[in-house]
Motif scaffolding. Structure first.
Motif, PDB file in Angstrom:
ATOM      1  N   ALA A  40       5.245 -25.933  37.177  1.00  0.00           N
ATOM      2  CA  ALA A  40       4.263 -26.974  36.889  1.00  0.00           C
ATOM      3  C   ALA A  40       3.159 -26.444  35.972  1.00  0.00           C
ATOM      4  CB  ALA A  40       3.670 -27.502  38.196  1.00  0.00           C
ATOM      5  N   VAL A  41       2.680 -25.227  36.240  1.00  0.00           N
ATOM      6  CA  VAL A  41       1.618 -24.636  35.426  1.00  0.00           C
ATOM      7  C   VAL A  41       2.095 -24.409  33.995  1.00  0.00           C
ATOM      8  CG1 VAL A  41       0.214 -22.570  35.097  1.00  0.00           C
ATOM      9  CG2 VAL A  41       0.410 -23.594  37.370  1.00  0.00           C
ATOM     10  N   LEU A  42       3.346 -23.972  33.849  1.00  0.00           N
ATOM     11  CA  LEU A  42       3.892 -23.668  32.527  1.00  0.00           C
ATOM     12  C   LEU A  42       4.403 -24.908  31.786  1.00  0.00           C
ATOM     13  CD1 LEU A  42       5.823 -20.415  33.465  1.00  0.00           C
ATOM     14  CD2 LEU A  42       3.737 -20.571  32.085  1.00  0.00           C
ATOM     15  N   GLY A  43       4.414 -26.050  32.475  1.00  0.00           N
ATOM     16  CA  GLY A  43       4.855 -27.283  31.831  1.00  0.00           C
ATOM     17  C   GLY A  43       6.350 -27.405  31.669  1.00  0.00           C
ATOM     18  N   PHE A  44       7.123 -26.708  32.531  1.00  0.00           N
ATOM     19  CA  PHE A  44       8.579 -26.783  32.441  1.00  0.00           C
ATOM     20  C   PHE A  44       9.075 -28.140  32.935  1.00  0.00           C
ATOM     21  CE2 PHE A  44       9.300 -21.910  32.867  1.00  0.00           C
ATOM     22  CZ  PHE A  44       8.907 -21.760  31.561  1.00  0.00           C
ATOM     23  N   PRO A  45      10.216 -28.594  32.425  1.00  0.00           N
ATOM     24  CA  PRO A  45      10.755 -29.882  32.886  1.00  0.00           C
ATOM     25  C   PRO A  45      11.183 -29.823  34.342  1.00  0.00           C
ATOM     26  CG  PRO A  45      12.327 -28.747  31.463  1.00  0.00           C
ATOM     27  CD  PRO A  45      11.046 -27.978  31.375  1.00  0.00           C
ATOM     28  N   ARG A  46      11.237 -30.998  34.978  1.00  0.00           N
ATOM     29  CA  ARG A  46      11.678 -31.100  36.357  1.00  0.00           C
ATOM     30  C   ARG A  46      13.191 -30.955  36.458  1.00  0.00           C
ATOM     31  NH1 ARG A  46       8.120 -33.368  40.046  1.00  0.00           N
ATOM     32  NH2 ARG A  46       6.120 -34.063  39.194  1.00  0.00           N
ATOM     33  N   THR A  47      13.658 -30.672  37.669  1.00  0.00           N
ATOM     34  CA  THR A  47      15.095 -30.661  37.927  1.00  0.00           C
ATOM     35  C   THR A  47      15.679 -32.019  37.554  1.00  0.00           C
ATOM     36  OG1 THR A  47      14.979 -28.990  39.666  1.00  0.00           O
ATOM     37  CG2 THR A  47      16.834 -30.527  39.741  1.00  0.00           C
ATOM     38  N   CYS A  48      16.766 -32.010  36.793  1.00  0.00           N
ATOM     39  CA  CYS A  48      17.365 -33.245  36.314  1.00  0.00           C
ATOM     40  C   CYS A  48      18.829 -33.011  36.008  1.00  0.00           C
ATOM     41  CB  CYS A  48      16.634 -33.723  35.066  1.00  0.00           C
ATOM     42  SG  CYS A  48      17.121 -35.371  34.520  1.00  0.00           S
ATOM     43  N   THR A  49      19.687 -33.956  36.376  1.00  0.00           N
ATOM     44  CA  THR A  49      21.122 -33.770  36.189  1.00  0.00           C
ATOM     45  C   THR A  49      21.558 -33.988  34.750  1.00  0.00           C
ATOM     46  OG1 THR A  49      21.502 -36.065  36.840  1.00  0.00           O
ATOM     47  CG2 THR A  49      21.685 -34.386  38.559  1.00  0.00           C
ATOM     48  N   ALA A  50      20.870 -34.831  34.006  1.00  0.00           N
ATOM     49  CA  ALA A  50      21.245 -35.090  32.612  1.00  0.00           C
ATOM     50  C   ALA A  50      20.026 -35.616  31.880  1.00  0.00           C
ATOM     51  CB  ALA A  50      22.387 -36.097  32.537  1.00  0.00           C
ATOM     52  N   VAL A  51      19.490 -34.817  30.968  1.00  0.00           N
ATOM     53  CA  VAL A  51      18.267 -35.202  30.274  1.00  0.00           C
ATOM     54  C   VAL A  51      18.460 -35.005  28.769  1.00  0.00           C
ATOM     55  CG1 VAL A  51      17.238 -32.906  30.570  1.00  0.00           C
ATOM     56  CG2 VAL A  51      15.752 -34.873  30.189  1.00  0.00           C
ATOM     57  N   PRO A  52      18.020 -35.945  27.943  1.00  0.00           N
ATOM     58  CA  PRO A  52      18.120 -35.777  26.489  1.00  0.00           C
ATOM     59  C   PRO A  52      17.289 -34.587  26.023  1.00  0.00           C
ATOM     60  CG  PRO A  52      17.577 -38.046  27.069  1.00  0.00           C
ATOM     61  CD  PRO A  52      17.423 -37.248  28.314  1.00  0.00           C
ATOM     62  N   ALA A  53      17.788 -33.880  25.036  1.00  0.00           N
ATOM     63  CA  ALA A  53      17.089 -32.692  24.547  1.00  0.00           C
ATOM     64  C   ALA A  53      17.216 -32.575  23.039  1.00  0.00           C
ATOM     65  CB  ALA A  53      17.659 -31.441  25.213  1.00  0.00           C
ATOM     66  N   ARG A  54      16.169 -32.045  22.441  1.00  0.00           N
ATOM     67  CA  ARG A  54      16.202 -31.671  21.021  1.00  0.00           C
ATOM     68  C   ARG A  54      15.594 -30.277  20.910  1.00  0.00           C
ATOM     69  NH1 ARG A  54      14.201 -35.877  18.365  1.00  0.00           N
ATOM     70  NH2 ARG A  54      16.029 -36.331  17.060  1.00  0.00           N
ATOM     71  N   VAL A  55      16.280 -29.391  20.180  1.00  0.00           N
ATOM     72  CA  VAL A  55      15.765 -28.042  19.933  1.00  0.00           C
ATOM     73  C   VAL A  55      15.757 -27.815  18.429  1.00  0.00           C
ATOM     74  CG1 VAL A  55      16.007 -25.587  20.385  1.00  0.00           C
ATOM     75  CG2 VAL A  55      16.746 -27.240  22.116  1.00  0.00           C
ATOM     76  N   THR A  56      14.558 -27.558  17.886  1.00  0.00           N
ATOM     77  CA  THR A  56      14.406 -27.267  16.469  1.00  0.00           C
ATOM     78  C   THR A  56      13.905 -25.838  16.314  1.00  0.00           C
ATOM     79  OG1 THR A  56      13.904 -29.580  15.936  1.00  0.00           O
ATOM     80  CG2 THR A  56      13.228 -27.912  14.330  1.00  0.00           C
ATOM     81  N   VAL A  57      14.548 -25.074  15.444  1.00  0.00           N
ATOM     82  CA  VAL A  57      14.127 -23.711  15.140  1.00  0.00           C
ATOM     83  C   VAL A  57      13.638 -23.699  13.693  1.00  0.00           C
ATOM     84  CG1 VAL A  57      14.745 -21.269  15.160  1.00  0.00           C
ATOM     85  CG2 VAL A  57      15.924 -22.856  16.703  1.00  0.00           C
TER      86      VAL A  57
END
Length: 204
Positions: A40-57
């Motif tokens: 929670a302090v680090l702002g990590f996502p909650r446990t979830c079985t299927a969540v949309p994601a985007r990763v840009t480098v």
């Protein structure tokens, strides 16, 4: 026939140009109150079985020949996580305040591994190596499955795990990322990955 999925996976992890991938992840926070509090302090996502994601480098030239600065922008559900690292070939250095995580990114047939090789504290001009039992640890494994090779745009699978002393596994996630090409990026918009899954089911 060339393996576009493998080429995309290597370009994502070891390339010199900016890349972006969208897909679906399963997220699991570590057990126990300390782990939940840290997430929670680090702002990590909650446990979830299927969540949309985007990763840009986002990549730009760094200081020194062959060094690249990478800004990793991860949007997982409603959470956005940003980190910056320097990379020179297989070797990487990621800073979190005074903590520096050192990694090697190794490609082999059909897979890529990001393996932690050390952690140090940088305080002023001093560099203090952290013993393994006291250091946070990050491990990532990416691989291409048979079905990934038939997809256009290409995709790969990934599994990431973060552990810290005392708490143990802080967070882990796994899923797949397909290449988000520049001509598709604006047309897809933030909801492009969401269309791949039903409503995600979240936990704590």
């Amino acid at each position: 026939m060339s393996d576009e999925a493998y080429a995309w996976m290597c370009r994502f992890h070891l390339g010199d140009e900016t890349v972006s991938g969208i897909g679906v992840l399963e997220v699991l926070r570590g057990p126990g109150p300390l782990g939940r509090l840290a997430c929670a302090v680090l702002g990590f996502p909650r446990t979830c079985t299927a969540v949309p994601a985007r990763v840009t480098v986002r990549r730009s030239p760094g200081e020194g020949q062959g060094r690249v600065v990478e800004r990793w922008e991860r949007t997982i559900g409603a959470r956005r996580l940003v980190s910056v690292q320097s990379r020179e070939g297989e070797r990487g250095w990621e800073r979190h305040g005074p903590l520096e995580i050192r990694t090697r990114t190794v490609a082999s047939p059909g897979e890529v591994d990001v393996v932690q090789v050390g952690a140090v504290l940088r305080m002023g001009g001093r560099e203090i190596p952290l013993p393994e039992p006291l250091a946070p640890r990050v491990f990532a494994h990416a691989w291409v499955e048979a079905g990934d090779r038939d997809r256009r745009p290409p995709r790969f699978h990934v599994a990431v795990r973060v552990t810290v002393p005392v708490v143990g596994v802080l967070i882990s996630y796994r899923g797949h990322l397909r290449e988000e090409r520049p001509e598709r990026r604006h047309a897809g918009g933030p909801g492009a990955a969401a269309r791949e899954v039903r409503e995600p089911r979240e936990g704590r």
